[in-house]
Design a protein around this motif. Structure first.
Motif, PDB file in Angstrom:
ATOM      1  N   HIS A 185       0.810  -1.223   0.000  1.00  0.00           N
ATOM      2  CA  HIS A 185       0.000   0.000   0.000  1.00  0.00           C
ATOM      3  C   HIS A 185       0.844   1.274   0.000  1.00  0.00           C
ATOM      4  O   HIS A 185       0.373   2.304  -0.490  1.00  0.00           O
ATOM      5  N   GLN A 186       2.091   1.217   0.510  1.00  0.00           N
ATOM      6  CA  GLN A 186       2.935   2.409   0.324  1.00  0.00           C
ATOM      7  C   GLN A 186       3.266   2.569  -1.153  1.00  0.00           C
ATOM      8  O   GLN A 186       3.398   3.692  -1.661  1.00  0.00           O
ATOM      9  N   ALA A 187       3.372   1.432  -1.858  1.00  0.00           N
ATOM     10  CA  ALA A 187       3.612   1.486  -3.308  1.00  0.00           C
ATOM     11  C   ALA A 187       2.369   1.975  -4.046  1.00  0.00           C
ATOM     12  O   ALA A 187       2.463   2.757  -4.991  1.00  0.00           O
ATOM     13  N   VAL A 188       1.198   1.535  -3.594  1.00  0.00           N
ATOM     14  CA  VAL A 188      -0.057   1.985  -4.207  1.00  0.00           C
ATOM     15  C   VAL A 188      -0.189   3.513  -4.065  1.00  0.00           C
ATOM     16  O   VAL A 188      -0.552   4.211  -5.015  1.00  0.00           O
ATOM     17  N   ALA A 189       0.170   4.022  -2.885  1.00  0.00           N
ATOM     18  CA  ALA A 189       0.091   5.481  -2.670  1.00  0.00           C
ATOM     19  C   ALA A 189       1.047   6.211  -3.614  1.00  0.00           C
ATOM     20  O   ALA A 189       0.708   7.263  -4.177  1.00  0.00           O
ATOM     21  N   ALA A 190       2.238   5.665  -3.819  1.00  0.00           N
ATOM     22  CA  ALA A 190       3.204   6.269  -4.747  1.00  0.00           C
ATOM     23  C   ALA A 190       2.665   6.214  -6.178  1.00  0.00           C
ATOM     24  O   ALA A 190       2.720   7.211  -6.921  1.00  0.00           O
ATOM     25  N   PHE A 191       2.146   5.067  -6.556  1.00  0.00           N
ATOM     26  CA  PHE A 191       1.569   4.869  -7.893  1.00  0.00           C
ATOM     27  C   PHE A 191       0.510   5.937  -8.169  1.00  0.00           C
ATOM     28  O   PHE A 191       0.444   6.512  -9.253  1.00  0.00           O
ATOM     29  N   GLU A 192      -0.308   6.205  -7.168  1.00  0.00           N
ATOM     30  CA  GLU A 192      -1.389   7.184  -7.335  1.00  0.00           C
ATOM     31  C   GLU A 192      -0.823   8.601  -7.453  1.00  0.00           C
ATOM     32  O   GLU A 192      -1.331   9.419  -8.220  1.00  0.00           O
ATOM     33  N   HIS A 193       0.250   8.897  -6.701  1.00  0.00           N
ATOM     34  CA  HIS A 193       0.919  10.204  -6.864  1.00  0.00           C
ATOM     35  C   HIS A 193       1.414  10.363  -8.309  1.00  0.00           C
ATOM     36  O   HIS A 193       1.340  11.435  -8.888  1.00  0.00           O
ATOM     37  N   TRP A 194       1.981   9.309  -8.861  1.00  0.00           N
ATOM     38  CA  TRP A 194       2.607   9.408 -10.191  1.00  0.00           C
ATOM     39  C   TRP A 194       1.604   9.468 -11.318  1.00  0.00           C
ATOM     40  O   TRP A 194       1.781  10.197 -12.282  1.00  0.00           O
ATOM     41  N   THR A 195       0.552   8.639 -11.216  1.00  0.00           N
ATOM     42  CA  THR A 195      -0.335   8.442 -12.373  1.00  0.00           C
ATOM     43  C   THR A 195      -1.664   9.159 -12.232  1.00  0.00           C
ATOM     44  O   THR A 195      -2.354   9.362 -13.232  1.00  0.00           O
ATOM     45  N   GLY A 196      -2.062   9.468 -10.999  1.00  0.00           N
ATOM     46  CA  GLY A 196      -3.366  10.099 -10.785  1.00  0.00           C
ATOM     47  C   GLY A 196      -4.528   9.134 -10.906  1.00  0.00           C
ATOM     48  O   GLY A 196      -5.681   9.553 -10.879  1.00  0.00           O
ATOM     49  N   VAL A 197      -4.241   7.833 -11.033  1.00  0.00           N
ATOM     50  CA  VAL A 197      -5.342   6.853 -11.089  1.00  0.00           C
ATOM     51  C   VAL A 197      -5.207   5.893  -9.905  1.00  0.00           C
ATOM     52  O   VAL A 197      -4.100   5.692  -9.386  1.00  0.00           O
ATOM     53  N   PRO A 198      -6.308   5.278  -9.466  1.00  0.00           N
ATOM     54  CA  PRO A 198      -6.232   4.356  -8.328  1.00  0.00           C
ATOM     55  C   PRO A 198      -5.279   3.200  -8.611  1.00  0.00           C
ATOM     56  O   PRO A 198      -5.307   2.623  -9.706  1.00  0.00           O
ATOM     57  N   GLY A 199      -4.446   2.888  -7.646  1.00  0.00           N
ATOM     58  CA  GLY A 199      -3.508   1.776  -7.826  1.00  0.00           C
ATOM     59  C   GLY A 199      -4.260   0.454  -7.876  1.00  0.00           C
ATOM     60  O   GLY A 199      -5.161   0.235  -7.060  1.00  0.00           O
ATOM     61  N   PRO A 200      -3.916  -0.413  -8.813  1.00  0.00           N
ATOM     62  CA  PRO A 200      -4.567  -1.725  -8.882  1.00  0.00           C
ATOM     63  C   PRO A 200      -4.029  -2.644  -7.787  1.00  0.00           C
ATOM     64  O   PRO A 200      -3.047  -3.371  -7.970  1.00  0.00           O
ATOM     65  N   VAL A 201      -4.694  -2.594  -6.638  1.00  0.00           N
ATOM     66  CA  VAL A 201      -4.193  -3.251  -5.427  1.00  0.00           C
ATOM     67  C   VAL A 201      -4.006  -4.750  -5.624  1.00  0.00           C
ATOM     68  O   VAL A 201      -2.995  -5.326  -5.209  1.00  0.00           O
ATOM     69  N   GLN A 202      -4.989  -5.373  -6.274  1.00  0.00           N
ATOM     70  CA  GLN A 202      -4.934  -6.827  -6.416  1.00  0.00           C
ATOM     71  C   GLN A 202      -3.700  -7.262  -7.212  1.00  0.00           C
ATOM     72  O   GLN A 202      -2.971  -8.174  -6.798  1.00  0.00           O
ATOM     73  N   ALA A 203      -3.462  -6.604  -8.322  1.00  0.00           N
ATOM     74  CA  ALA A 203      -2.316  -6.979  -9.175  1.00  0.00           C
ATOM     75  C   ALA A 203      -0.997  -6.690  -8.460  1.00  0.00           C
ATOM     76  O   ALA A 203      -0.044  -7.476  -8.540  1.00  0.00           O
ATOM     77  N   MET A 204      -0.937  -5.580  -7.739  1.00  0.00           N
ATOM     78  CA  MET A 204       0.309  -5.213  -7.049  1.00  0.00           C
ATOM     79  C   MET A 204       0.560  -6.171  -5.877  1.00  0.00           C
ATOM     80  O   MET A 204       1.699  -6.545  -5.607  1.00  0.00           O
ATOM     81  N   THR A 205      -0.521  -6.577  -5.202  1.00  0.00           N
ATOM     82  CA  THR A 205      -0.372  -7.544  -4.100  1.00  0.00           C
ATOM     83  C   THR A 205       0.112  -8.894  -4.638  1.00  0.00           C
ATOM     84  O   THR A 205       1.007  -9.528  -4.056  1.00  0.00           O
ATOM     85  N   ALA A 206      -0.482  -9.328  -5.736  1.00  0.00           N
ATOM     86  CA  ALA A 206      -0.098 -10.623  -6.309  1.00  0.00           C
ATOM     87  C   ALA A 206       1.381 -10.608  -6.707  1.00  0.00           C
ATOM     88  O   ALA A 206       2.105 -11.596  -6.483  1.00  0.00           O
ATOM     89  N   ALA A 207       1.840  -9.493  -7.267  1.00  0.00           N
ATOM     90  CA  ALA A 207       3.252  -9.406  -7.676  1.00  0.00           C
ATOM     91  C   ALA A 207       4.164  -9.439  -6.450  1.00  0.00           C
ATOM     92  O   ALA A 207       5.219 -10.097  -6.460  1.00  0.00           O
ATOM     93  N   ALA A 208       3.766  -8.745  -5.383  1.00  0.00           N
ATOM     94  CA  ALA A 208       4.582  -8.750  -4.162  1.00  0.00           C
ATOM     95  C   ALA A 208       4.620 -10.144  -3.554  1.00  0.00           C
ATOM     96  O   ALA A 208       5.678 -10.632  -3.124  1.00  0.00           O
ATOM     97  N   GLN A 209       3.459 -10.787  -3.515  1.00  0.00           N
ATOM     98  CA  GLN A 209       3.393 -12.141  -2.949  1.00  0.00           C
ATOM     99  C   GLN A 209       4.251 -13.109  -3.764  1.00  0.00           C
ATOM    100  O   GLN A 209       4.989 -13.928  -3.190  1.00  0.00           O
ATOM    101  N   ALA A 210       4.189 -12.991  -5.081  1.00  0.00           N
ATOM    102  CA  ALA A 210       5.001 -13.869  -5.938  1.00  0.00           C
ATOM    103  C   ALA A 210       6.490 -13.624  -5.688  1.00  0.00           C
ATOM    104  O   ALA A 210       7.290 -14.566  -5.649  1.00  0.00           O
ATOM    105  N   GLY A 211       6.857 -12.361  -5.495  1.00  0.00           N
ATOM    106  CA  GLY A 211       8.258 -12.034  -5.212  1.00  0.00           C
ATOM    107  C   GLY A 211       8.724 -12.657  -3.905  1.00  0.00           C
ATOM    108  O   GLY A 211       9.822 -13.216  -3.816  1.00  0.00           O
TER     109      GLY A 211
END
Ligand code: NAP
Length: 279
Positions: free
Chosen positions: A248-274
């Motif tokens: 969610h700190q990454a989601v907040a950054a993503f939203e600062h950069w792009t102005g659109v809501p961060g896709p939480v599910q996809a970002m969580t899945a990528a973190a979990q896979a990592g």
């Protein structure tokens, strides 16, 4: 598909090649259909200003900032958010109205993670924090900003506990182990329990001291379950590890950069896979 229109975001740090941020943010760009790419750039101490100059020159989306640049980069930003000025640290740099702004999204990420995992708001809650470093300070500040009734800090070094508690303003104070008995939320913001010696077998406190309704959060995500989390789960308490804060700190950054809501599910899945690939 990277093309002539693709914009760049990057994490700068030293070391940085271990970072999970590229996987998390590239998954976010793809899921949101954003024409962006996120890379990890090793930048040695003293060179953060060059990374900000590159962001200005090439009109990058922005930067994630990790050790050793979190303080150094502040001088290169045109503006700082109130949160980053108070904490004395920046972990995210973004464009706002033609200016380069430094922010700290860790605490916001922690509070968002509570909402995502438990539907929990800190408003009106007694919160106890173990630790008084950068992460504890950010969490203390954001819990208070989100309306916590009390933010109680316990730390090995008392002077640092006072500093972290002060970041929660009027609701912050230094406490004792007795504060655990009626705490609604207890957070481990120390490395006790982390995946390598000497920390892995350590627990910051005995979960037997907690009330059954308490929520236990460990900022550690490697291992996915620390001894403290295992013990709290065995007691039937609600638990979370550090993954939600990381995402969610990454989601907040993503939203600062792009102005659109961060896709939480996809970002969580990528973190979990990592994380899964590391264990
Ligand atoms: P930090 O600035 O180094 O602070 C560490 C804190 O832990 C200090 O208050 C220190 O106490 C205390 N501590 C360290 N070893 C201890 C021990 N053996 N016994 C008791 N207390 C001990 O670290 P940080 O950056 O705040 O990070 C703290 C934890 O949060 C780490 O586990 C880190 O991985 C995690 N974290 C997670 C995220 C996330 O996204 N999930 C983000 C940031 C950090 P003293 O003041 O006495 O030295």
């Amino acid at each position: 598909m990277i093309s002539a229109t693709t914009r760049v975001a990057a994490v700068i740090g030293d070391p940085v090649r271990h970072s999970m941020s590229p996987a998390i943010h590239n998954a976010g760009f793809e899921a949101a259909g954003i024409d962006g790419v996120y890379v990890a750039l090793p930048v040695v101490s003293g060179q953060a200003a060059l990374a900000v100059a590159a962001m200005r020159t090439f009109d990058w989306f922005g930067l994630s900032v990790t050790t050793p640049h979190k303080q150094e980069i502040m001088a290169s930003c045109d503006e700082l958010t109130d949160t980053s000025r108070l904490l004395g640290a920046v972990n995210c740099v973004f464009w706002k109205d033609g200016k380069i702004v430094g922010d700290s999204t860790d605490g916001d990420g922690f509070v968002r993670g509570l909402a995502a995992d438990f539907g929990l708001s800190p408003a009106g809650l007694k919160c106890v924090l173990f630790g008084a470093g950068g992460a504890a300070g950010a969490v203390a500040h954001s819990l208070a900003a989100a309306g916590a009734a009390e933010v109680v800090v316990l730390n090995r070094t008392p002077d640092r506990a006072h500093v972290a508690a002060s970041l929660a303003g009027a609701v912050g104070r230094v406490g004792t182990i007795g504060d655990l008995a009626d705490a609604a939320l207890v957070v481990n913001a120390t490395p006790m329990g982390m995946g390598s010696t000497p920390h892995v077998d350590q627990v910051p406190f005995d979960v037997a001291a907690l009330q059954p309704a308490a929520v236990v959060s460990d900022l550690i995500y490697h291992p996915a379950e620390t001894r403290m989390i295992r013990a709290a789960r065995a007691r039937g308490l609600r638990v979370q590890n550090g993954l939600p804060m990381l995402v969610h700190q990454a989601v907040a950054a993503f939203e600062h950069w792009t102005g659109v809501p961060g896709p939480v599910q996809a970002m969580t899945a990528a973190a979990q896979a990592g994380l899964d690939s590391r264990s």
